[in-house]
Motif scaffolding. Structure first.
Motif, PDB file in Angstrom:
ATOM      1  N   VAL A  35       0.834  -1.206   0.000  1.00  0.00           N
ATOM      2  CA  VAL A  35       0.000   0.000   0.000  1.00  0.00           C
ATOM      3  C   VAL A  35       0.866   1.252   0.000  1.00  0.00           C
ATOM      4  O   VAL A  35       0.629   2.196  -0.764  1.00  0.00           O
ATOM      5  N   ASP A  36       1.885   1.259   0.857  1.00  0.00           N
ATOM      6  CA  ASP A  36       2.726   2.448   1.001  1.00  0.00           C
ATOM      7  C   ASP A  36       3.493   2.757  -0.273  1.00  0.00           C
ATOM      8  O   ASP A  36       3.711   3.927  -0.600  1.00  0.00           O
ATOM      9  N   ALA A  37       3.895   1.731  -1.006  1.00  0.00           N
ATOM     10  CA  ALA A  37       4.646   1.943  -2.241  1.00  0.00           C
ATOM     11  C   ALA A  37       3.818   2.676  -3.285  1.00  0.00           C
ATOM     12  O   ALA A  37       4.349   3.446  -4.085  1.00  0.00           O
ATOM     13  N   VAL A  38       2.517   2.464  -3.262  1.00  0.00           N
ATOM     14  CA  VAL A  38       1.659   3.058  -4.296  1.00  0.00           C
ATOM     15  C   VAL A  38       1.190   4.455  -3.899  1.00  0.00           C
ATOM     16  O   VAL A  38       1.349   5.410  -4.649  1.00  0.00           O
ATOM     17  N   VAL A  39       0.599   4.585  -2.702  1.00  0.00           N
ATOM     18  CA  VAL A  39      -0.006   5.876  -2.334  1.00  0.00           C
ATOM     19  C   VAL A  39       0.325   6.336  -0.924  1.00  0.00           C
ATOM     20  O   VAL A  39      -0.225   7.340  -0.458  1.00  0.00           O
ATOM     21  N   GLY A  40       1.207   5.637  -0.214  1.00  0.00           N
ATOM     22  CA  GLY A  40       1.444   5.978   1.182  1.00  0.00           C
ATOM     23  C   GLY A  40       0.367   5.373   2.067  1.00  0.00           C
ATOM     24  O   GLY A  40      -0.578   4.752   1.588  1.00  0.00           O
ATOM     25  N   GLY A  41       0.521   5.541   3.365  1.00  0.00           N
ATOM     26  CA  GLY A  41      -0.474   5.018   4.295  1.00  0.00           C
ATOM     27  C   GLY A  41      -0.178   3.636   4.820  1.00  0.00           C
ATOM     28  O   GLY A  41      -1.050   3.006   5.421  1.00  0.00           O
ATOM     29  N   ALA A  69     -11.714  16.607   2.981  1.00  0.00           N
ATOM     30  CA  ALA A  69     -11.620  17.617   1.928  1.00  0.00           C
ATOM     31  C   ALA A  69     -10.765  17.121   0.764  1.00  0.00           C
ATOM     32  O   ALA A  69     -11.097  17.339  -0.416  1.00  0.00           O
ATOM     33  N   VAL A  70      -9.661  16.428   1.076  1.00  0.00           N
ATOM     34  CA  VAL A  70      -8.804  15.845   0.037  1.00  0.00           C
ATOM     35  C   VAL A  70      -9.582  14.823  -0.784  1.00  0.00           C
ATOM     36  O   VAL A  70      -9.509  14.810  -2.026  1.00  0.00           O
ATOM     37  N   ALA A  71     -10.350  13.959  -0.108  1.00  0.00           N
ATOM     38  CA  ALA A  71     -11.122  12.926  -0.809  1.00  0.00           C
ATOM     39  C   ALA A  71     -12.198  13.543  -1.701  1.00  0.00           C
ATOM     40  O   ALA A  71     -12.372  13.126  -2.854  1.00  0.00           O
ATOM     41  N   ILE A  72     -12.915  14.539  -1.186  1.00  0.00           N
ATOM     42  CA  ILE A  72     -13.984  15.188  -1.968  1.00  0.00           C
ATOM     43  C   ILE A  72     -13.405  15.870  -3.198  1.00  0.00           C
ATOM     44  O   ILE A  72     -13.945  15.768  -4.304  1.00  0.00           O
ATOM     45  N   TYR A  73     -12.287  16.587  -3.012  1.00  0.00           N
ATOM     46  CA  TYR A  73     -11.639  17.273  -4.144  1.00  0.00           C
ATOM     47  C   TYR A  73     -11.237  16.274  -5.218  1.00  0.00           C
ATOM     48  O   TYR A  73     -11.477  16.493  -6.421  1.00  0.00           O
ATOM     49  N   LEU A 109      -7.817   6.929  -3.099  1.00  0.00           N
ATOM     50  CA  LEU A 109      -9.117   7.231  -2.498  1.00  0.00           C
ATOM     51  C   LEU A 109      -9.484   6.204  -1.436  1.00  0.00           C
ATOM     52  O   LEU A 109     -10.062   6.552  -0.395  1.00  0.00           O
ATOM     53  N   PHE A 110      -9.171   4.943  -1.684  1.00  0.00           N
ATOM     54  CA  PHE A 110      -9.454   3.895  -0.706  1.00  0.00           C
ATOM     55  C   PHE A 110      -8.669   4.131   0.584  1.00  0.00           C
ATOM     56  O   PHE A 110      -9.217   4.052   1.690  1.00  0.00           O
ATOM     57  N   VAL A 111      -7.365   4.434   0.455  1.00  0.00           N
ATOM     58  CA  VAL A 111      -6.518   4.647   1.624  1.00  0.00           C
ATOM     59  C   VAL A 111      -6.951   5.895   2.385  1.00  0.00           C
ATOM     60  O   VAL A 111      -7.022   5.896   3.623  1.00  0.00           O
ATOM     61  N   VAL A 112      -7.264   6.972   1.654  1.00  0.00           N
ATOM     62  CA  VAL A 112      -7.724   8.200   2.317  1.00  0.00           C
ATOM     63  C   VAL A 112      -9.039   7.941   3.057  1.00  0.00           C
ATOM     64  O   VAL A 112      -9.246   8.416   4.174  1.00  0.00           O
ATOM     65  N   GLY A 113      -9.929   7.167   2.437  1.00  0.00           N
ATOM     66  CA  GLY A 113     -11.184   6.812   3.102  1.00  0.00           C
ATOM     67  C   GLY A 113     -10.931   6.040   4.393  1.00  0.00           C
ATOM     68  O   GLY A 113     -11.568   6.301   5.425  1.00  0.00           O
TER      69      GLY A 113
END
Length: 261
Positions: A25-31, A118-122, A244-248
């Motif tokens: 997960v971290d390699a792709v988008v962090g988290g 706010a990041v997810a909505i944007y 978006l999945f990770v931010v959610g």
């Protein structure tokens, strides 16, 4: 005594699996910390939190470094932005780590779910956000913004931390005009700096279990290599969906920690 070995084996198996998934997960988008840190806390509930966080950084530094190297082989990393951002992030993460022992983080803890929302909505509203690589900055302006992004998120990582990699990805897309794939590649370089600064601090203060950290690092590296290959194979649309999945997931986790825990 006979029952002790199966329990130890299952605990280490859980940690290794957690490290692999976190690396992917971290390699792709962090988290990745969203996966590995709760795993560490559940397996070692009686170990000091600082020691678990420091041990996590051993795996984080090595996994993120492997991801950055793998990205660099296939994706052009824009060093004019990555290098100044990484230097600023390294320096400011130390300041954040120092201040965390002197400044209460309750307000930040409560604000974080709303910032992530706010990041997810944007990202959801702008369907083409991060789908096309069209750099917006160059020259001294690019370096200035890179320093500001690296310093701001690096300070946040030292002070608090959750979602650091995702914030880097979002800002490199939003401010610099990168697509999600290239933003993720640059973010890995900068994230190495923040993780390394934190690891040096934890190591200096004696809060690292090196044997455990190195074991998890092996599996974290494996996950990061799988993650970068998936990202390069499926491109920016895949990275956007995972982002978006990770931010959610971060919204749910940080919201629970701030208001319900």
């Amino acid at each position: 005594m006979a029952d002790l070995f199966p329990a130890l084996f299952s605990n280490y198996l859980i940690l290794c699996l957690g490290a692999f998934v976190a690396g992917l997960v971290d390699a792709v988008v962090g988290g990745g910390g969203l996966v590995l840190i709760p795993t560490l806390f559940s397996v070692f509930p009686n170990v000091a939190p600082a020691t678990l966080l420091g041990t996590n950084k051993v795996a984080g530094v090595m996994g993120t470094s492997a991801a950055a190297i793998n990205f660099a082989r296939k994706v052009r990393i824009h060093w004019a932005a990555a290098a100044p951002a990484a230097l600023a992030a390294f320096a400011l993460s130390f300041s954040g780590a120092y201040l965390v022992t002197h400044v209460p983080t309750d307000m930040m803890r409560k604000a974080l779910p709303f910032v992530l929302l706010a990041v997810a909505i944007y990202t959801l509203k702008k369907k083409d956000f991060g789908q096309h690589h069209a750099p917006l900055l160059s020259g001294s302006k690019e370096k200035l913004y890179a320093v500001l992004v690296g310093a701001g998120v690096g300070f946040y990582d030292g002070l608090f931390g959750p979602g650091t990699g995702s914030f880097f990805v979002f800002l490199f897309v939003r401010i610099f005009g990168y697509d999600f794939l290239r933003a993720s590649a640059v973010s890995k370089v900068v994230n190495i700096a923040t993780n390394l600064a934190a690891l040096l601090w934890f190591s200096y203060s004696g809060h690292v279990i090196w044997q455990l950290g190195l074991l998890m690092a092996v599996f974290n590296i494996g996950g990061s290599l799988v993650g970068t290959r998936l990202a390069m194979k499926h491109g920016s649309s895949f990275v956007r969906k995972l982002f978006l999945f990770v931010v959610g997931a971060l919204i749910l986790k940080t919201g629970y920690d701030a208001f319900l825990k």
